[in-house]
Design a protein around this motif. Sequence first.
Motif, mmCIF file in Angstrom:
data_model
loop_
_atom_site.group_PDB
_atom_site.id
_atom_site.type_symbol
_atom_site.label_atom_id
_atom_site.label_comp_id
_atom_site.label_asym_id
_atom_site.label_seq_id
_atom_site.Cartn_x
_atom_site.Cartn_y
_atom_site.Cartn_z
ATOM 1 N N UNK A 286 -12.446 -20.972 0.067
ATOM 2 C CA UNK A 286 -14.046 -20.180 0.665
ATOM 3 C C UNK A 286 -14.781 -19.619 -0.018
ATOM 4 N N UNK A 287 -15.345 -19.372 0.031
ATOM 5 C CA UNK A 287 -16.590 -18.028 -0.677
ATOM 6 C C UNK A 287 -15.619 -17.021 -0.886
ATOM 7 N N UNK A 288 -15.000 -16.397 -1.823
ATOM 8 C CA UNK A 288 -14.655 -15.032 -2.292
ATOM 9 C C UNK A 288 -14.644 -14.350 -1.473
ATOM 10 N N UNK A 289 -16.113 -13.772 -1.430
ATOM 11 C CA UNK A 289 -16.671 -13.015 -1.002
ATOM 12 C C UNK A 289 -15.983 -11.387 -1.479
ATOM 13 N N UNK A 290 -16.354 -11.871 -2.965
ATOM 14 C CA UNK A 290 -15.890 -10.582 -3.940
ATOM 15 C C UNK A 290 -16.306 -9.794 -3.981
ATOM 16 N N UNK A 291 -17.956 -9.618 -3.042
ATOM 17 C CA UNK A 291 -18.675 -8.802 -2.508
ATOM 18 C C UNK A 291 -17.253 -7.162 -2.090
ATOM 19 N N UNK A 292 -17.054 -7.630 -0.731
ATOM 20 C CA UNK A 292 -16.512 -7.105 0.288
ATOM 21 C C UNK A 292 -15.299 -6.911 -0.223
ATOM 22 N N UNK A 293 -14.520 -7.458 -1.556
ATOM 23 C CA UNK A 293 -13.460 -7.144 -2.082
ATOM 24 C C UNK A 293 -12.845 -6.193 -2.971
ATOM 25 N N UNK A 294 -14.654 -6.171 -3.627
ATOM 26 C CA UNK A 294 -14.385 -5.011 -4.508
ATOM 27 C C UNK A 294 -14.919 -3.933 -3.949
ATOM 28 N N UNK B 197 -7.462 -7.459 11.789
ATOM 29 C CA UNK B 197 -7.187 -6.705 11.266
ATOM 30 C C UNK B 197 -6.912 -6.116 10.302
ATOM 31 N N UNK B 198 -6.553 -7.349 9.520
ATOM 32 C CA UNK B 198 -5.718 -6.669 7.975
ATOM 33 C C UNK B 198 -6.645 -7.213 6.607
ATOM 34 N N UNK B 199 -7.905 -7.206 7.136
ATOM 35 C CA UNK B 199 -9.188 -7.451 6.180
ATOM 36 C C UNK B 199 -9.788 -9.289 5.652
ATOM 37 N N UNK B 200 -8.934 -9.870 6.174
ATOM 38 C CA UNK B 200 -9.131 -11.559 5.769
ATOM 39 C C UNK B 200 -10.726 -11.528 6.386
ATOM 40 N N UNK B 201 -11.462 -11.781 5.714
ATOM 41 C CA UNK B 201 -12.782 -12.831 6.134
ATOM 42 C C UNK B 201 -12.796 -13.464 6.964
ATOM 43 N N UNK B 202 -13.900 -13.776 7.847
ATOM 44 C CA UNK B 202 -13.526 -14.664 8.784
ATOM 45 C C UNK B 202 -13.732 -16.365 8.300
ATOM 46 N N UNK B 203 -14.136 -16.425 7.143
ATOM 47 C CA UNK B 203 -14.488 -17.781 6.490
ATOM 48 C C UNK B 203 -13.548 -18.159 5.830
ATOM 49 N N UNK B 204 -12.099 -17.056 5.089
ATOM 50 C CA UNK B 204 -11.619 -17.314 5.202
ATOM 51 C C UNK B 204 -10.485 -17.813 6.140
ATOM 52 N N UNK B 205 -10.581 -17.255 7.457
ATOM 53 C CA UNK B 205 -9.409 -17.811 8.426
ATOM 54 C C UNK B 205 -9.547 -19.083 8.108
ATOM 55 N N UNK B 206 -11.188 -19.500 8.223
ATOM 56 C CA UNK B 206 -11.621 -20.843 8.603
ATOM 57 C C UNK B 206 -11.248 -21.909 7.772
ATOM 58 N N UNK B 207 -11.059 -21.143 6.077
ATOM 59 C CA UNK B 207 -11.099 -22.378 5.137
ATOM 60 C C UNK B 207 -9.172 -22.914 5.478
ATOM 61 N N UNK B 208 -8.523 -21.813 5.247
ATOM 62 C CA UNK B 208 -7.206 -22.098 5.580
ATOM 63 C C UNK B 208 -6.545 -22.720 7.225
ATOM 64 N N UNK B 209 -7.322 -22.420 8.051
ATOM 65 C CA UNK B 209 -7.261 -23.891 8.973
ATOM 66 C C UNK B 209 -7.348 -24.764 8.473
ATOM 67 N N UNK B 210 -8.213 -25.167 7.543
ATOM 68 C CA UNK B 210 -8.482 -26.544 6.604
ATOM 69 C C UNK B 210 -8.043 -26.646 5.265
ATOM 70 N N UNK B 211 -6.899 -25.985 5.295
ATOM 71 C CA UNK B 211 -6.523 -26.005 4.185
ATOM 72 C C UNK B 211 -5.280 -27.810 4.247
ATOM 73 N N UNK B 212 -5.380 -28.003 3.187
ATOM 74 C CA UNK B 212 -4.956 -29.482 2.870
ATOM 75 C C UNK B 212 -3.097 -29.014 2.117
ATOM 76 N N UNK B 213 -3.428 -27.629 1.920
ATOM 77 C CA UNK B 213 -2.167 -26.910 1.720
ATOM 78 C C UNK B 213 -0.728 -26.897 3.032
ATOM 79 N N UNK B 214 -1.395 -26.066 3.440
ATOM 80 C CA UNK B 214 -1.242 -25.597 5.088
ATOM 81 C C UNK B 214 -0.422 -27.137 5.433
#
Lengths: 337, 513
Positions: free
Chosen positions: B472-480, B316-333
């Motif tokens: 993850x791919x940062x998807x700069x294009x959508x951010x911009x 809902x707040x615009x985090x792309x799917x790729x990033x949510x997936x990456x957050x699930x893989x995150x060693x930091x988490x």
Amino acid sequence: MLGPDSKGGWRMTNTNPMTIYRTHGRKLSIAALATVAGLWAAPPGAANPAATDAETGQRIFQEKCAACHTVGGGDLVGPDLKGVTAQRPREWLQRWIAAPDEMLAAGDPVATALLHRFHEVPMPNSHLNAPDIAAVLAYLATSAPGAAMAPATGAVAGREESTPALGSGGAATAAVGTTTALAAGTSIAAVGDPEIGKELFTGAARFRNGGPPCMACHSVAGIGALGGGQLGPDLTTVVTRLGGVAALRAFVGGSPTPTMSAIWSRTPITTGERDDVVAFLAQAALFQRPAQAMWQLAGLSALGLVILLAIIGWVWRGRLRDGVRRPMIAKQRKARS
Amino acid sequence: MKIQSQVSMVFHLDKCIGCHTCTIACKNIWTDRKGAEYMYWNNVETKPGTGYPTRWEDQDKYRGGWRLDQKKNRLHLRLQGKWGTLGNIFYNPYLPTLDDYFEPWTYDYQNLFDAPEGDDQPTARAVSMITGKYMDTIEAGPNWDDDLGGSQVYANNDPNLDGASEEERRQMQEIERVVFFYLPRICNHCLNPGCVAACPAAAIYKRGEDGVVLVNQDRCRAWRMCISGCPYKKTYFNWSTGKAEKCILCYPRLESEQPPACFHSCVGRIRYVGLLLYDASRLEQAAKAPQESLVQAQRDVIMDPFDPEVIAAAKASGVPDLKIEAAQQSPVYKFVKRWGLALPLHAEFRTLPMLFYVPPLGPVLAKMNKGMYDTADADSEGLTPMMSALEKSRMPLRYMASLLSAGNEQIIRDVYRKQMAVRLFMRAKTAKDVPAAEVEKALTEGNTNAQEAEAIYRLTALPTYEERFVVPAMERETAVEDLFPALDPVARNYPVHKGEVGIGYRRDPRRGP
Ligand code: SF4
Ligand code: SF4
């Protein structure tokens, strides 16, 4: 006093033809009336080239020279120029009028002597070209002994009388009786009320035409320790510097410096106001800034400095004076030894 | 709930060998320039030690970070408020001096070739890179206290020991007890950055899409308040360009799906990078938590990327799917939230730093036992042969708590218990010399289980490149596109907006002549 120009002298850009009459009212009044009578008696149509030249010269003289010089009216800031063409070689006069600053710089003996005689106030360069100078000299020549009666003086007086709005000469002359202070080294008494002059100077009273109070740019003794503005010079001893009340009056009325003329040509000072201000500046009490005021000023400055330093010290009391590392190492060294 | 994603980091301090490779990688890429000689966006310090710049943790001197006004429940910059900024705008009194960093120098190598023939070997004298003059004595460097744990000057002046008793200090200087570990530091890319808050020109900003904190070089007006505002002293002033500079988390590398250079080059493989999802609406509350629960509060803003509710909110707040997936893989988490092993550095500065450290298991006290070097009182604890009571650690818990848990010793104790349990578990598995009952006990005490211990072990000791770095791919294009309206080539409506592309304003591409 004099507005400095780039060469360290001063420059005159505006003169008020009244000044001659106003400042020499007493002496001039009778002579002027006589001359006017003579002029009017003479037929005006006797035109010859020299006369035309003299007329142009007269105009230029009124415009550029009259704030400081008279012809037969006595010394003001500069000398009375009556008969000067007979006194000095024409070639010298030409050079002098063209570039007085250069001649003074070159150390011309006559010029230097004149400078000393006239209170070290150097003659400014009026930027006249050769034909103008010739015209002025032609005009001055008319006043030389043996020359025809100078039309100039009469014309001055005549113009004077035709502008009564600027104040009546008779009234000013009559006001001589109210003189309260004498300028040192001059026999001409200051007319006007020094108390009103002081109010005008400090801005307690307004100039009628809306000019700014003198204090905005000038300082002077006798109006408190701080004395006024710094743009123009200090006026405490201006009367002696310019060589007398008459000269000062000519100066204030004529406003010959660029800065002053820029202000006073738009908001002219009236005769009465001028006399009052001059009377104030001519007060003997002003000639020296009292020692007490100097100490007061020094004390105030010192106190201000201390307060400022105290504020700075308090505001930045936690500052890192020598950084962090050096004191740490120094402390450790001390602890070990 | 307003979910955003942030690129976050974990440094596993047990693994750092203090080789400074990370520092050199960073230096060579970013700060090998005039005016930046003294900067180390990445530096490795020895702890206990005074660090770089000297005693940077001493906020009585440097005034970095936030202070909580408990009465009004408000956060204030320790540096100054609005009026203080105005009063100090031309003179910031709390700046570290160049001497607190160090005066950078090089050597007059040319002399080795040009020196006239003489009786002595020619030398290359040190030359200051700031003044160009010879330096007769070099008094400080960026890692001057390297390996000087136990030293009277450096270790003893570590601000984390300020609360230590004379007895503790003396003990830490005893030959048998001397101990140190390495603390690599970069900008923490905080969630509540002091540097951003201190800047009067609004030149520093936190990029919305990945949380990288950047200095806009066009906007920076050299007031240098960020340098004081950052409690970690991780913004620097370039004396040549007159602009502030800081770690940019190698965002050009991130944008091309690579880890930052210091991560990539790390010899000890101590560094992990990955996304965290956090709840932006609760940041203020977390930054205002009471000191002893600051770490827990920060853990609480980090959200579970597997929770469907969180995923929905993130979308809902615009985090792309790729990033949510990456957050699930995150060693930091895993390190920060799931296992609770990684802790923020100096949480009490209240900037909510997003770089987390797994505390090192310091060596424990040892003694000679029948000609063998053995841990002191190991038997009495029952944890033979390698584990001893935490209290026997040569590194006082209080010290680690001051560094990594805002003074809360219980958190440090929990982390250590878990780490020890993992070690015992693995020891039992490989060397088979630990009784099963003891392993069980350790696992219970460490609040963990065999499965988790195994996972911790794998990610600590055997992680692959892909497991350490999940960019993850940062998807700069959508951010911009989110930030800007479509470019209009006629009207040229290039808006000026925070969170722009990289450092500086967005400009037309400029073509050569
Ligand atoms: S660590 Fe980085 S983001 Fe945090 S305050 Fe310092 S410079 Fe800013
Ligand atoms: S490269 Fe890695 S192991 Fe080496 S000092 Fe840096 S963080 Fe430590």
